[in-house]
Design an enzyme around this catalytic site. Structure first.
Site, PDB file in Angstrom:
ATOM      1  N   ASP A   1      31.034  46.742  42.601  1.00 44.49           N
ATOM      2  CA  ASP A   1      31.321  45.313  42.696  1.00 44.49           C
ATOM      3  C   ASP A   1      30.039  44.508  42.913  1.00 44.49           C
ATOM      4  O   ASP A   1      29.764  44.080  44.032  1.00 44.49           O
ATOM      5  CB  ASP A   1      32.291  45.065  43.864  1.00 44.49           C
ATOM      6  CG  ASP A   1      32.898  43.679  43.820  1.00 44.49           C
ATOM      7  OD1 ASP A   1      32.705  42.978  42.822  1.00 44.49           O
ATOM      8  OD2 ASP A   1      33.563  43.302  44.798  1.00 44.49           O
TER       9      ASP A   1
ATOM     10  N   GLU B   1      27.268  36.529  45.712  1.00 43.36           N
ATOM     11  CA  GLU B   1      28.127  37.094  46.767  1.00 43.36           C
ATOM     12  C   GLU B   1      27.425  38.190  47.569  1.00 43.36           C
ATOM     13  O   GLU B   1      27.456  38.181  48.790  1.00 43.36           O
ATOM     14  CB  GLU B   1      29.410  37.648  46.134  1.00 43.36           C
ATOM     15  CG  GLU B   1      30.304  38.335  47.153  1.00 43.36           C
ATOM     16  CD  GLU B   1      31.608  38.863  46.561  1.00 43.36           C
ATOM     17  OE1 GLU B   1      31.845  38.665  45.350  1.00 43.36           O
ATOM     18  OE2 GLU B   1      32.380  39.477  47.321  1.00 43.36           O
TER      19      GLU B   1
ATOM     20  N   TRP C   1      38.303  50.165  51.755  1.00 48.26           N
ATOM     21  CA  TRP C   1      37.812  49.589  50.504  1.00 48.26           C
ATOM     22  C   TRP C   1      37.065  50.564  49.586  1.00 48.26           C
ATOM     23  O   TRP C   1      36.648  50.196  48.484  1.00 48.26           O
ATOM     24  CB  TRP C   1      36.913  48.368  50.801  1.00 48.26           C
ATOM     25  CG  TRP C   1      37.702  47.251  51.402  1.00 48.26           C
ATOM     26  CD1 TRP C   1      37.823  46.945  52.724  1.00 48.26           C
ATOM     27  CD2 TRP C   1      38.531  46.313  50.707  1.00 48.26           C
ATOM     28  NE1 TRP C   1      38.664  45.876  52.904  1.00 48.26           N
ATOM     29  CE2 TRP C   1      39.109  45.458  51.676  1.00 48.26           C
ATOM     30  CE3 TRP C   1      38.831  46.092  49.359  1.00 48.26           C
ATOM     31  CZ2 TRP C   1      39.978  44.423  51.344  1.00 48.26           C
ATOM     32  CZ3 TRP C   1      39.696  45.055  49.020  1.00 48.26           C
ATOM     33  CH2 TRP C   1      40.264  44.243  50.004  1.00 48.26           C
TER      34      TRP C   1
ATOM     35  N   ASN D   1      42.043  34.964  41.149  1.00 46.95           N
ATOM     36  CA  ASN D   1      43.139  35.132  42.112  1.00 46.95           C
ATOM     37  C   ASN D   1      43.994  33.878  42.029  1.00 46.95           C
ATOM     38  O   ASN D   1      43.690  32.859  42.654  1.00 46.95           O
ATOM     39  CB  ASN D   1      42.586  35.300  43.532  1.00 46.95           C
ATOM     40  CG  ASN D   1      41.885  36.626  43.717  1.00 46.95           C
ATOM     41  OD1 ASN D   1      42.257  37.626  43.107  1.00 46.95           O
ATOM     42  ND2 ASN D   1      40.853  36.643  44.548  1.00 46.95           N
TER      43      ASN D   1
ATOM     44  N   GLU E   1      43.490  44.258  43.864  1.00 49.40           N
ATOM     45  CA  GLU E   1      43.341  43.627  45.176  1.00 49.40           C
ATOM     46  C   GLU E   1      44.556  42.777  45.543  1.00 49.40           C
ATOM     47  O   GLU E   1      44.429  41.613  45.908  1.00 49.40           O
ATOM     48  CB  GLU E   1      42.052  42.783  45.210  1.00 49.40           C
ATOM     49  CG  GLU E   1      40.802  43.611  44.951  1.00 49.40           C
ATOM     50  CD  GLU E   1      39.492  42.872  45.132  1.00 49.40           C
ATOM     51  OE1 GLU E   1      39.451  41.668  44.838  1.00 49.40           O
ATOM     52  OE2 GLU E   1      38.521  43.513  45.565  1.00 49.40           O
TER      53      GLU E   1
END
Ligand code: GCV
Length: 663
Positions: free
Chosen positions: A350, A378, A526, A187, A271
């Site tokens: 994901d 994560e 999502w 990002n 995203e």
């Protein structure tokens, strides 16, 4: 302290094991004396041998030794590979290039560190994949997206930092055979957009050169709309001549300063990030435009396939996020230019603790592919909970796609064996930060180490990798090795037991992604739903549902399509299943959920008890940090157990057969 801060390269004192006799003299033959990689290799040998065995080594060049180590250039050895063999007092390490030589030297140091004898040794290793890469999601303000080990050591307050820690990082990375690193978050926002401008190029060059000295190519993540943000044309349309001209000039400037830059990683149309879709262009249009410009400089464009609709309506049962990567990329198979590599997440969603393998891997038959996994935890416990991920990565590599008559596993695809290509790779979102021990939880060091070792040698087992790491990073004490090995090897299954059942995933606290929130994402945009009602749960992805199962080749498609043949650990990923459905164990689905959640907590308690017995046997700092993390893990596991069990008890109205406490 050193043992805590230097990971598996602390070079603390070791037993001789008859190794001293080889180490007094080392001769290099056929390698360029001036090369930085060679200089770094010598330094590593010197500190390693002095630290572990208190031997001072004499290094010579082009000398034929009667006893000692000869490091010889041999063009017949596989590129980046090495052979080590001992015969009659001479230990010979052969490699065809400097990276292979460096990796061979680290292999020798590894043997010494693990207190293995070098006498009669015979090892030959060659890389499993051409690009073995760590992706850092570091931001220029020093934060790390999904980072659980402190702050960035690449960026502090919008400056690029190159210091002793950067060097130590290179040593750790090279020692496990990683040859490419992306230093900034995919990002790319704000100052990171400027990494390709004069404001930062000097510093990026300094870092690139340091990396090169350890055989590592530095890559940058790129903002696809940099044209607009850096004052160029007010468009990012990849077919607009003005945009192309701007990129030609920009990439020319970058390579004029940093000729050894590896290339760029791009997250586009994902995203909220800009991309070619905005201009009605394809992903191939975007990737090829950059690839053509970078090609004369030998650069590579790595293009991510994490493209999906993140504005989904939860009421919509037809749209399926799992389908997205395949649907968005399969049509253009064959259109991507040679120096483009598509980077594909291991699963279609994901990085959940359990997902099927993305059908895009191997679905593509004419396109360079790179597998992306997530070592940063994560969704697997934030490096608070222990979760050794190498067994999961092994499962991914061994998955048979049926994309070809032979060489059809994921390992085959990313090694280049399936398509006969050289631009393929294995990338991990990595788990480091500026915490003294690099990975927050010391046990997460096994994943930092393990990913590199596995990418370099895909034949190693998860146990072998774990044992290598424990011996080097913790101790050769048998009790330590056995107990930590058991903890690591069981940790993923345990984590899976107390979190989400049978492949359904999610149910995590939104955005944070630690701790339970069963409906946290259920009514969100999502695309990550469990669809639980009073009768059952799971997503129907068969031909009667979203049709996702049909994205696989046969016989996988048929296997996933039917509830009877679908591997049970993925049952809820592919099917909506009644709570009363009987599993192979003879238990109903609901009873399985209750039981595994109780078991998961009991297993964490057992791990903690085992760890507690290692006090005094492992380094004090390591012991304290891991103990603290275990306490938090237990609290987390209990919360998951009680929230999941209670939730499904309330939904289903079916009581636990064993009458345990469910609230
Ligand atoms: C870097 C997930 C993560 C995001 C990450 C994204 C990606 O959605 O939660 O933090 O962004 O994956 O892989 O691009």
């Amino acid at each position: 302290m050193k043992q805590w801060t230097q990971g598996w390269l602390s070079y603390s004192p070791k037993k001789d094991c008859g190794n001293n006799k080889f180490l007094k003299k080392i001769s290099f033959q056929g390698f360029d004396k001036e090369s930085v990689i060679l200089q770094n290799a010598i330094k590593e040998l010197e500190i390693g041998i002095a630290g572990m065995l208190s031997v001072k080594t004499e290094v010579t060049f082009e000398e034929q030794l009667e006893t000692g180590i000869q490091i010889v250039k041999n063009n017949e050895i596989h590129s980046e590979g090495y052979n080590i063999e001992e015969k009659e007092g001479i230990l010979t390490l052969q490699a065809s290039d400097e990276r292979g030589m460096l990796y061979g030297i680290y292999a020798l140091l590894r043997q010494i560190s693990m207190e293995k004898s070098l006498t009669d040794i015979k090892i030959a290793e060659q890389p499993g994949s051409p690009f073995r890469m760590y992706n850092h999601w570091d931001n220029m303000d020093g934060s790390i997206e999904r980072g659980y080990s402190g702050k960035s050591f690449f960026f502090v307050k919008e400056e690029v930092v190159v210091n002793e820690r950067t060097r130590d990082y290179c040593r750790l990375v090279a020692s496990v055979g990683i040859n490419a690193v992306v230093i900034n978050n995919v990002n790319v926002v704000g100052p990171a957009t400027y990494l390709i401008t004069d404001r930062y190029l000097e510093k990026v060059k300094e870092m690139t050169d340091l990396f090169s000295g350890f055989g590592i190519k530095l890559f940058l993540s790129l903002n696809f709309a940099a044209t607009i943000e850096l004052g160029g044309p007010n468009s990012a349309d990849p077919l607009d001549p003005e945009v192309i001209k701007w990129w030609e000039q920009k990439i020319g400037e970058v390579y004029a300063k940093i000729p050894n830059l590896g290339g760029f990683l791009v997250k586009a149309d994902s995203e909220g990030r800009p991309g070619p879709f905005t201009y009605g262009r394809t992903q191939a249009d975007g990737a090829n435009m950059l690839a053509d410009i970078i090609k004369p400089y030998g650069g590579i464009i790595i293009w991510r396939c994490f493209v999906y609709n993140c504005q989904q309506d939860w009421r919509d049962y037809k749209t399926d996020r799992a389908r997205a990567a395949y649907d968005n990329f399969i049509k253009m198979d064959g259109d991507y230019h040679d120096n483009v590599i598509l980077q594909i997440k291991n699963g279609p969603m994901d990085f959940q603790v359990r997902e099927p393998i993305s059908p895009l891997l191997g679905g593509l038959k004419k396109t360079n592919q790179m597998l992306e996994v997530q070592v940063a935890q994560e969704y697997t416990g934030h490096q608070i909970d222990v979760c050794y991920l190498i067994p999961m990565f092994k499962e991914i590599l061994e998955f048979k796609t049926y994309c070809a008559k032979e060489h059809d596993t994921i390992a085959d695809i990313i090694s280049g064996r399936t398509l006969g290509n050289i631009n393929t790779g294995f990338a991990a979102v990595i788990n480091t930060g500026n915490d003294k021990n690099w990975t927050g939880n010391d046990l997460a060091g096994a994943n930092f180490y393990g990913f590199g070792r596995l990418a370099y040698n895909m034949k190693l087992t998860a146990e072998e990798i774990a044992e290598e790491w424990i011996r080097q990073a913790f101790s050769n004490d048998t009790e330590v090795v056995e107990k930590v090995l058991k903890i690591l090897m069981e940790s993923r299954a345990t984590y899976e037991k107390y979190t989400t059942p049978l492949g359904i995933g999610w149910m995590v606290t939104p955005h944070v992604h630690y701790g339970p929130s069963i409906d946290g994402y259920e009514y969100s945009r999502w695309g990550t739903y469990h669809r639980a009602d009073h009768l059952g749960m799971g997503v129907d992805r068969s031909d009667k549902g979203t049709g996702y199962a049909q994205q696989y080749y046969e016989p996988n498609a048929a296997m996933y399509n039917s509830m009877e043949t679908c591997p049970e650990e993925l049952l809820l990923f592919f099917h909506h299943v009644p709570y009363t459905y009987t599993l192979k164990s003879g238990k109903t689905l609901i009873q399985h959920i209750y039981d595994t959640h109780f078991e998961g907590v009991e297993e964490v308690e057992a791990m903690m008890a085992s760890w507690a017995t290692l006090k005094g046997r492992v380094n004090e700092e390591i012991f304290t940090v891991v103990t603290e993390r275990f306490n938090k893990q237990l609290a987390n596991a209990k919360e998951w157990r009680d929230q999941v069990n209670t939730y499904f008890y309330r939904k289903s109205g079916i009581a636990d057969e064993k009458e345990r406490m469910i609230y």
